[in-house]
Structure formats: C-alpha cells, structure tokens
Design a protein around this motif. Structure first.
Motif, PDB file in Angstrom:
ATOM      1  N   LYS A 299       0.826  -1.204   0.000  1.00 50.14           N
ATOM      2  CA  LYS A 299       0.000   0.000   0.000  1.00 50.14           C
ATOM      3  C   LYS A 299       0.866   1.261   0.000  1.00 50.14           C
ATOM      4  CE  LYS A 299      -3.631   2.213   2.713  1.00 50.14           C
ATOM      5  NZ  LYS A 299      -4.424   2.155   3.946  1.00 50.14           N
ATOM      6  N   VAL A 300       1.929   1.283   0.821  1.00 51.38           N
ATOM      7  CA  VAL A 300       2.801   2.450   0.887  1.00 51.38           C
ATOM      8  C   VAL A 300       3.505   2.665  -0.446  1.00 51.38           C
ATOM      9  CG1 VAL A 300       4.921   3.333   1.958  1.00 51.38           C
ATOM     10  CG2 VAL A 300       3.106   2.386   3.376  1.00 51.38           C
ATOM     11  N   ARG A 301       3.966   1.584  -1.066  1.00 55.46           N
ATOM     12  CA  ARG A 301       4.639   1.716  -2.357  1.00 55.46           C
ATOM     13  C   ARG A 301       3.681   2.249  -3.423  1.00 55.46           C
ATOM     14  NH1 ARG A 301       8.284  -3.818  -2.570  1.00 55.46           N
ATOM     15  NH2 ARG A 301       9.929  -3.069  -1.182  1.00 55.46           N
ATOM     16  N   ALA A 302       2.463   1.728  -3.418  1.00 52.08           N
ATOM     17  CA  ALA A 302       1.484   2.209  -4.403  1.00 52.08           C
ATOM     18  C   ALA A 302       1.160   3.687  -4.170  1.00 52.08           C
ATOM     19  CB  ALA A 302       0.212   1.364  -4.319  1.00 52.08           C
ATOM     20  N   ASP A 303       1.013   4.064  -2.897  1.00 47.48           N
ATOM     21  CA  ASP A 303       0.749   5.472  -2.590  1.00 47.48           C
ATOM     22  C   ASP A 303       1.904   6.368  -3.036  1.00 47.48           C
ATOM     23  OD1 ASP A 303      -1.679   4.825  -1.547  1.00 47.48           O
ATOM     24  OD2 ASP A 303      -1.015   4.841   0.559  1.00 47.48           O
ATOM     25  N   ASN A 304       3.143   5.918  -2.804  1.00 50.64           N
ATOM     26  CA  ASN A 304       4.302   6.709  -3.213  1.00 50.64           C
ATOM     27  C   ASN A 304       4.375   6.849  -4.738  1.00 50.64           C
ATOM     28  OD1 ASN A 304       5.226   7.268  -0.648  1.00 50.64           O
ATOM     29  ND2 ASN A 304       6.504   5.435  -0.534  1.00 50.64           N
ATOM     30  N   LYS A 305       4.108   5.762  -5.442  1.00 49.68           N
ATOM     31  CA  LYS A 305       4.136   5.828  -6.905  1.00 49.68           C
ATOM     32  C   LYS A 305       3.057   6.782  -7.419  1.00 49.68           C
ATOM     33  CE  LYS A 305       6.130   1.316  -8.004  1.00 49.68           C
ATOM     34  NZ  LYS A 305       5.893   0.012  -8.625  1.00 49.68           N
ATOM     35  N   LEU A 306       1.858   6.674  -6.834  1.00 54.93           N
ATOM     36  CA  LEU A 306       0.774   7.551  -7.254  1.00 54.93           C
ATOM     37  C   LEU A 306       1.117   9.013  -6.968  1.00 54.93           C
ATOM     38  CD1 LEU A 306      -2.116   7.850  -8.331  1.00 54.93           C
ATOM     39  CD2 LEU A 306      -2.924   7.548  -5.974  1.00 54.93           C
ATOM     40  N   HIS A 307       1.659   9.262  -5.793  1.00 53.86           N
ATOM     41  CA  HIS A 307       2.031  10.632  -5.427  1.00 53.86           C
ATOM     42  C   HIS A 307       3.109  11.170  -6.362  1.00 53.86           C
ATOM     43  CE1 HIS A 307       2.327  14.079  -2.828  1.00 53.86           C
ATOM     44  NE2 HIS A 307       3.634  13.887  -2.674  1.00 53.86           N
ATOM     45  N   LEU A 308       4.097  10.327  -6.671  1.00 55.04           N
ATOM     46  CA  LEU A 308       5.168  10.752  -7.568  1.00 55.04           C
ATOM     47  C   LEU A 308       4.637  11.050  -8.969  1.00 55.04           C
ATOM     48  CD1 LEU A 308       8.209  11.205  -7.861  1.00 55.04           C
ATOM     49  CD2 LEU A 308       8.429   8.806  -8.477  1.00 55.04           C
ATOM     50  N   ASN A 309       3.751  10.213  -9.466  1.00 59.85           N
ATOM     51  CA  ASN A 309       3.161  10.440 -10.802  1.00 59.85           C
ATOM     52  C   ASN A 309       2.328  11.720 -10.822  1.00 59.85           C
ATOM     53  OD1 ASN A 309       4.324   8.176 -11.950  1.00 59.85           O
ATOM     54  ND2 ASN A 309       2.608   6.844 -11.359  1.00 59.85           N
ATOM     55  N   LEU A 310       1.591  11.946  -9.728  1.00 60.16           N
ATOM     56  CA  LEU A 310       0.804  13.174  -9.657  1.00 60.16           C
ATOM     57  C   LEU A 310       1.711  14.408  -9.656  1.00 60.16           C
ATOM     58  CD1 LEU A 310      -1.970  12.211  -7.074  1.00 60.16           C
ATOM     59  CD2 LEU A 310      -2.259  12.631  -9.518  1.00 60.16           C
ATOM     60  N   GLU A 311       2.799  14.331  -8.901  1.00 54.58           N
ATOM     61  CA  GLU A 311       3.717  15.464  -8.856  1.00 54.58           C
ATOM     62  C   GLU A 311       4.374  15.694 -10.216  1.00 54.58           C
ATOM     63  OE1 GLU A 311       4.371  17.766  -6.561  1.00 54.58           O
ATOM     64  OE2 GLU A 311       2.755  16.910  -5.364  1.00 54.58           O
ATOM     65  N   LYS A 312       4.729  14.603 -10.889  1.00 56.58           N
ATOM     66  CA  LYS A 312       5.319  14.740 -12.219  1.00 56.58           C
ATOM     67  C   LYS A 312       4.345  15.422 -13.184  1.00 56.58           C
ATOM     68  CE  LYS A 312       8.628  10.919 -12.274  1.00 56.58           C
ATOM     69  NZ  LYS A 312       8.926   9.592 -12.863  1.00 56.58           N
ATOM     70  N   SER A 313       3.106  14.952 -13.152  1.00 56.50           N
ATOM     71  CA  SER A 313       2.110  15.556 -14.051  1.00 56.50           C
ATOM     72  C   SER A 313       1.854  17.013 -13.680  1.00 56.50           C
ATOM     73  CB  SER A 313       0.818  14.757 -14.019  1.00 56.50           C
ATOM     74  OG  SER A 313       0.257  14.791 -12.731  1.00 56.50           O
ATOM     75  N   ARG A 314       1.864  17.335 -12.383  1.00 55.23           N
ATOM     76  CA  ARG A 314       1.663  18.725 -11.963  1.00 55.23           C
ATOM     77  C   ARG A 314       2.799  19.614 -12.436  1.00 55.23           C
ATOM     78  NH1 ARG A 314       2.921  22.115  -7.972  1.00 55.23           N
ATOM     79  NH2 ARG A 314       4.250  20.627  -6.900  1.00 55.23           N
ATOM     80  N   VAL A 315       4.041  19.088 -12.337  1.00 58.25           N
ATOM     81  CA  VAL A 315       5.193  19.858 -12.801  1.00 58.25           C
ATOM     82  C   VAL A 315       5.108  20.058 -14.313  1.00 58.25           C
ATOM     83  CG1 VAL A 315       7.694  19.779 -13.104  1.00 58.25           C
ATOM     84  CG2 VAL A 315       6.687  19.235 -10.889  1.00 58.25           C
ATOM     85  N   LYS A 316       4.729  19.016 -15.021  1.00 60.28           N
ATOM     86  CA  LYS A 316       4.600  19.149 -16.484  1.00 60.28           C
ATOM     87  C   LYS A 316       3.547  20.194 -16.847  1.00 60.28           C
ATOM     88  CE  LYS A 316       6.117  14.541 -17.806  1.00 60.28           C
ATOM     89  NZ  LYS A 316       5.711  13.237 -18.372  1.00 60.28           N
ATOM     90  N   GLU A 317       2.421  20.163 -16.141  1.00 59.06           N
ATOM     91  CA  GLU A 317       1.377  21.160 -16.411  1.00 59.06           C
ATOM     92  C   GLU A 317       1.860  22.567 -16.082  1.00 59.06           C
ATOM     93  OE1 GLU A 317      -2.046  20.038 -14.194  1.00 59.06           O
ATOM     94  OE2 GLU A 317      -2.494  18.299 -15.454  1.00 59.06           O
TER      95      GLU A 317
END
Length: 199
Positions: free
Chosen positions: A105-123
């Motif tokens: 669960k922690v790994r999935a949450d970290n991956k999701l958070h990282l992907n969200l941050e990447k997409s936010r930075v790209k936007e």
C-alpha cells in the motif's frame, strides 16, 4: 537359635582362671540369656526377607505408577506446547501478511504521489511556456528525497516489527523450555522421593 561361640570352651576358660564349675556354668548361662534378649530386641526392629521383597514390590509399583503419570503429564504438556506453538505461528503469519500488505500500500501510494507530482510539474511548465531545468530538477529531487524517506521509514518499521516478532517467539520458546524442564525435574524429584522413602 545358634550361638556363635563355644560355651563349653568358655566354661573351661573360667575354670582355669579360678572359678568353680558351677560358677562358670552360671556365668555362661547368664551370658547366653543376655545375648538372646539382645537378639530378640534386634529381631523386633529387623524385617524378614519376605517382608523386604513385599516392600520392594510396593515401591516398584509406586514408581511404575509415577512413571505412568509422568508419561501422561509429559504427553499432555507436549500437546499443549505444540498447540501454543501452532497458534503463535499462525499469529506470526497473519502479522507478516499485514506487514506485506502495508508495504504494498505504501509503495502504491508513493508511486501515485510521484506520478501526480510529475504531471503537476509538467502542467506548470507547459502553462508557463518555459522549461527551466533547475526548477524541474529541484522538484524531481525533492520528490525522490520524499520517496526515499518514506521507503526508509517503512523499511525501519518493518525491521522493527520483525525484530519484535522474533523476540516474542524466542521468549515463548524459552518459557516453554523452562516449563518443560520444571515439569521433568518435579517428576524426577517425586520419583526419587518415593525411591528414598521406601529404601
């Protein structure tokens, strides 16, 4: 009753030392009576061979009963210890499964958070129409650092849980061994007590 000395030789010895025949016979007769009375007192406190064999058989039957009780007690104690160990193993497996689920669960949450941050930075970069590398790199580095900290904390938590489980298991094993040793020594003490009592 047998006498283990020669009364006639004693009478002759007394006569040679100045006693008359009648005096010597009276002394020897008194000596024989004293020996017989002493032997009677000794025989009252002694047991016969038959009585000794009966007592030995009773002791052996008591020891056999104690051995049987020890075997029954040992089997029941071993079954109880085995059931307790199986229960502990099931609990450990459940805890291990919970820890693995938590890690996933922690790994999935970290991956999701990282992907969200990447997409936010790209936007953010696309909306501003410029791509400064240092901003993007600093954001990525901060995200990686946060992810590394989260993974490190998770690993420490897992290591702590595993160490606690190992300590608890060793403690249970030690308690079981102490209890078993105490039971065996108690049974041996009882058996030796019966043995000394009847010997």
């Amino acid at each position: 009753r047998k006498l283990f000395f020669d009364t006639h030789a004693l009478v002759c010895l007394l006569e040679e030392n100045g006693f008359t025949t009648q005096q010597s016979e009276v002394i020897v007769s008194a000596l024989v009576k004293i020996i017989n009375s002493n032997l009677d007192v000794i025989y009252e406190d002694m047991v016969t061979k038959v009585q000794q064999e009966i007592a030995l058989q009773q002791v052996m039957s008591h020891i056999a009963g104690v051995k049987k009780d020890m075997i029954i007690l040992e089997k029941s104690e071993f079954s109880a210890l085995r059931a307790e160990n199986e229960k502990i193993q099931l609990e450990l497996q459940q805890i291990k499964k919970q820890v693995m689920d938590e890690i996933t669960k922690v790994r999935a949450d970290n991956k999701l958070h990282l992907n969200l941050e990447k997409s936010r930075v790209k936007e953010l970069v696309s909306s501003e129409n410029f791509t400064p590398n240092f901003i993007f790199n600093s954001v990525l580095l901060s995200q990686h650092a946060q992810q590394d900290r989260a993974l490190t904390q998770t690993d420490r938590k897992i290591d702590t849980e595993v160490a606690d489980l190992k300590t608890m298991l060793e403690s249970h094993k030690l308690d079981n061994i102490k209890y078993l040793a105490g039971s065996v020594f108690t049974c041996l003490t009882v058996a030796l007590g019966f043995y000394r009592l009847w010997m």
